[in-house]
Design a protein around this motif. Structure first.
Motif, PDB file in Angstrom:
ATOM      1  N   GLY A   1      29.828 -32.815  66.118  1.00  0.00           N
ATOM      2  CA  GLY A   1      29.746 -32.550  64.690  1.00  0.00           C
ATOM      3  C   GLY A   1      28.387 -32.910  64.119  1.00  0.00           C
ATOM      4  N   LEU A   2      27.884 -34.083  64.500  1.00  0.00           N
ATOM      5  CA  LEU A   2      26.577 -34.507  64.013  1.00  0.00           C
ATOM      6  C   LEU A   2      25.447 -33.670  64.609  1.00  0.00           C
TER       7      LEU A   2
ATOM      8  N   GLY B   1      26.172 -39.760  57.248  1.00  0.00           N
ATOM      9  CA  GLY B   1      26.251 -39.545  58.689  1.00  0.00           C
ATOM     10  C   GLY B   1      25.485 -40.587  59.479  1.00  0.00           C
TER      11      GLY B   1
ATOM     12  N   PHE C   1      25.377 -30.359  62.776  1.00  0.00           N
ATOM     13  CA  PHE C   1      24.923 -30.628  61.412  1.00  0.00           C
ATOM     14  C   PHE C   1      23.417 -30.838  61.356  1.00  0.00           C
TER      15      PHE C   1
ATOM     16  N   PRO D   1      30.861 -30.814  60.975  1.00  0.00           N
ATOM     17  CA  PRO D   1      31.145 -32.257  60.878  1.00  0.00           C
ATOM     18  C   PRO D   1      32.570 -32.568  60.429  1.00  0.00           C
TER      19      PRO D   1
END
Length: 451
Positions: free
Chosen positions: A353-354, A260, A357, A321
Motif C-alpha cells: 500500500g505504501l 503514512g 502510494f 493504501p
C-alpha cells in the motif's frame, strides 16, 4: 514525448530488458531506445548502484563505531541521527537553491562529494587516526549532500521522462530503492566480515562514482531555471510552503504522507518488539518476517504503473493504501506457529500500500507542480513527511510501555487507515485522474496560487 515514441507503433520499438516491467503510457508503450529513454536508463542504473551502496553504509558506519572505536549505545545513536539530520535543518533552503539552478550538475556534485567524504574513513582507519568525531562529521556531511540529491532528482526526473511516463519511471526507481533497503543491508554483514567495516565503506564511495558517471552521460537538454528578480531566502521558502499548503492536492498528499511515515516509523519499532517480546520469536526468525514489508513495497512500486493506467492515479492514490491498511490489520493476530503467516501477510499489505502510494505521489507532484517551484515543494513535503518517521518510532516505543506491543501495533495500523480516508474526503477522492483537477486553460492548480 521523446522522438520515436508514438501510440500505435510501440511494438516496433526495441525493448530494454531491465525496464520491461515498467509500462508508462496508457497505450502500453515501454521505455524504448530513443534519446530520452536512454537517459533514463543511465539515471536508473546510477541510482540502483548507489542505493545498494548506501544501504551497506547505513549498517557499516554504526558497526564501525562499535567494533573499532568502542562507541557507546548513545554514541551509535548520534552516528545514526547525524545521517538523517540534514532534512530538518537545510531541506527547505536546499529547495530554494535547487530551483535557482540546473539540477544535473547538482546531482553530479552531490555524488562526487559523498564519494570523497566516505573515502576519508578507510584512509584514516588504515593510518590509525580514525576517531568517532570524524565518523559523525562524515555521516552528517554525507547526509547533507544526500539531502541535496534527494531534493534535486525528483525535480530533474520530469526533464528526462515525459509526463505520461512518470508513474512507470518512479515505480522503477522506487522498486530499486526498496530492493536496495533489503538486499543491500543483507550484503552488509558478509562484506563487513570479509573486509572490515572501514573498507566496506569504500564500496559506497565507488557506488557514488558510478552514479556520477552515469549522470554525466545524460544528454537531454535541461532548460535553464526561470529568471526571476532576486528575493530574500525567507520569501522563497514561504513561497514553496504556500504552494504545498494552499493547493488542495499537495496539501492532502502532505497530510497523508505524514500519517503514512509516522505509521511506518512506529512499525519499525513495534514490529520488532511485537515479534521478539509478545510472540517470543528468536532474532533469526524476526528478520525475514520484517523483510516481508520490503517485498510488499517492491510489488506495490512495480504495480503502480499498470494500476494507474487501469483505474487512474487519483483513485489508486487512496484505494491502494486503503487495501493495504485492511490487510495490515492481520499482523497483530500473529502467534507462534502457523499464525505467523498473519504477520507476514500484514507486512506485505502495508508495504504494498505504501509502495504504490509513494510512486503515485511522486509522479503527481512532478506532473502538476510548476518547474520553477518544484524543488521547494519537494523539500517542503519531504521535510514534514520524513520528520514524522522518528516521531512515530518514539511514539511506538512509548506506547508499548502503556498498552503492550500487540495493542500498540493494532492501534498504529488503525491510524494508518486515516491516510487514505483523508485523501478520499478531499477533492482528489472525487476524480479518476489528477489531470481532472487541472484548469481548463491548461495550467495546474498550483499556477493559480498567489505568491
Amino acid at each position: 514525448m521523446g522522438t520515436g515514441h508514438k501510440r500505435g507503433n510501440s511494438d516496433s520499438l526495441t525493448r530494454i530488458r531491465i525496464l520491461s516491467r515498467f509500462r508508462c503510457s496508457r497505450g502500453g508503450e515501454k521505455l524504448g531506445r530513443d534519446k530520452r529513454s536512454r537517459d533514463f536508463v543511465y539515471l536508473f542504473v546510477g541510482q540502483t548502484v548507489s542505493q545498494f551502496g548506501s544501504a551497506v553504509t547505513r549498517l557499516a558506519l554504526p558497526f564501525l563505531a562499535v567494533t573499532e572505536l568502542g562507541a557507546s549505545a548513545f554514541e551509535v545513536g548520534v552516528v545514526t541521527a547525524a545521517s538523517n539530520a540534514a532534512w530538518l535543518f537545510i531541506g527547505l533552503p536546499l529547495g530554494v537553491w535547487v530551483d535557482r539552478r540546473r539540477r544535473r550538475p547538482l546531482l553530479i556534485a552531490a555524488d562526487l562529494a559523498r564519494a570523497a567524504l566516505l573515502v576519508t574513513v578507510p584512509v584514516a582507519a588504515l593510518a590509525g587516526v580514525l576517531t568517532l568525531a570524524q565518523v559523525v562529521v562524515v555521516a552528517l556531511l554525507v547526509g547533507a549532500f544526500g539531502t541535496l540529491f534527494d531534493v534535486a532528482w525528483p525535480a530533474f526526473l520530469p526533464v528526462v521522462v515525459p509526463k505520461e511516463r512518470l508513474v512507470g519511471a518512479n515505480g522503477a526507481l522506487a522498486a530499486t530503492e526498496n530492493a536496495a533497503a533489503t538486499g543491500g543491508q543483507g550484503l552488509a554483514g558478509p562484506l563487513i566480515s570479509a573486509l572490515g567495516a572501514a573498507l566496506t565503506v569504500v564500496l559506497d564511495a565507488v557506488s557514488f562514482l558510478v552514479s556520477a558517471f552515469c549522470l554525466a552521460f545524460v544528454r537531454v537538454p535541461e532548460p535553464p531555471p526561470a529568471v526571476v528578480a532576486k528575493r530574500r531566502l525567507r520569501t522563497e521558502l514561504l513561497e514553496g510552503l504556500r504552494f504545498v499548503l494552499r493547493v488542495p492536492f499537495t496539501r492532502v498528499l502532505l497530510v497523508a504522507g505524514v500519517i503514512g511515515n509516522f505509521t511506518l516509523g512506529a512499525w519499525s519499532t513495534l514490529g520488532l518488539l511485537f515479534l521478539y517480546r509478545a510472540v517470543g520469536l528468536p532474532a533469526a526468525a524476526v528478520t525475514p518476517l520484517i523483510a516481508a514489508g520490503a517485498v510488499g513495497a517492491i510489488a506495490g512500486s512495480v504495480a503502480a504503473g499498470p494500476l494507474v493506467r487501469r483505474f487512474g492515479d487519483a483513485r489508486v492514490i487512496w484505494v491502494a493504501p486503503a487495501i493495504g491498511a485492511a490487510v495490515a490489520l492481520l499482523a497483530p493476530l500473529a502467534r507462534p506457529g502457523g499464525w505467523l503467516v498473519c504477520f507476514a501477510v500484514g507486512a506485505v499489505g502495508l508495504g504494498a500500500g505504501l509502495g504504490t502510494f509513494n510512486v503515485c505521489v511522486r509522479a503527481a507532484v512532478q506532473s502538476n507542480v510548476p518547474g520553477h517551484v518544484l524543488g521547494r515543494v519537494v523539500a517542503s513535503i519531504r521535510m514534514f513527511s520524513r520528520g514524522a518517521w522518528p516521531l512515530g518510532a518514539l511514539a511506538g516505543g512509548a506506547l508499548v510501555g502503556v498498552v503492550g506491543a500487540r495493542v500498540a501495533l493494532a492501534a498504529t495500523l488503525l491510524l494508518f487507515a486515516a491516510a487514505p480516508l483523508v485523501i478520499f474526503l478531499s477533492p482528489v477522492g472525487r476524480v479518476r485522474s489528477l489531470e481532472q483537477l487541472v484548469s481548463s486553460d491548461g495550467n495546474t492548480a498550483a499556477d493559480k496560487v498567489p505568491g
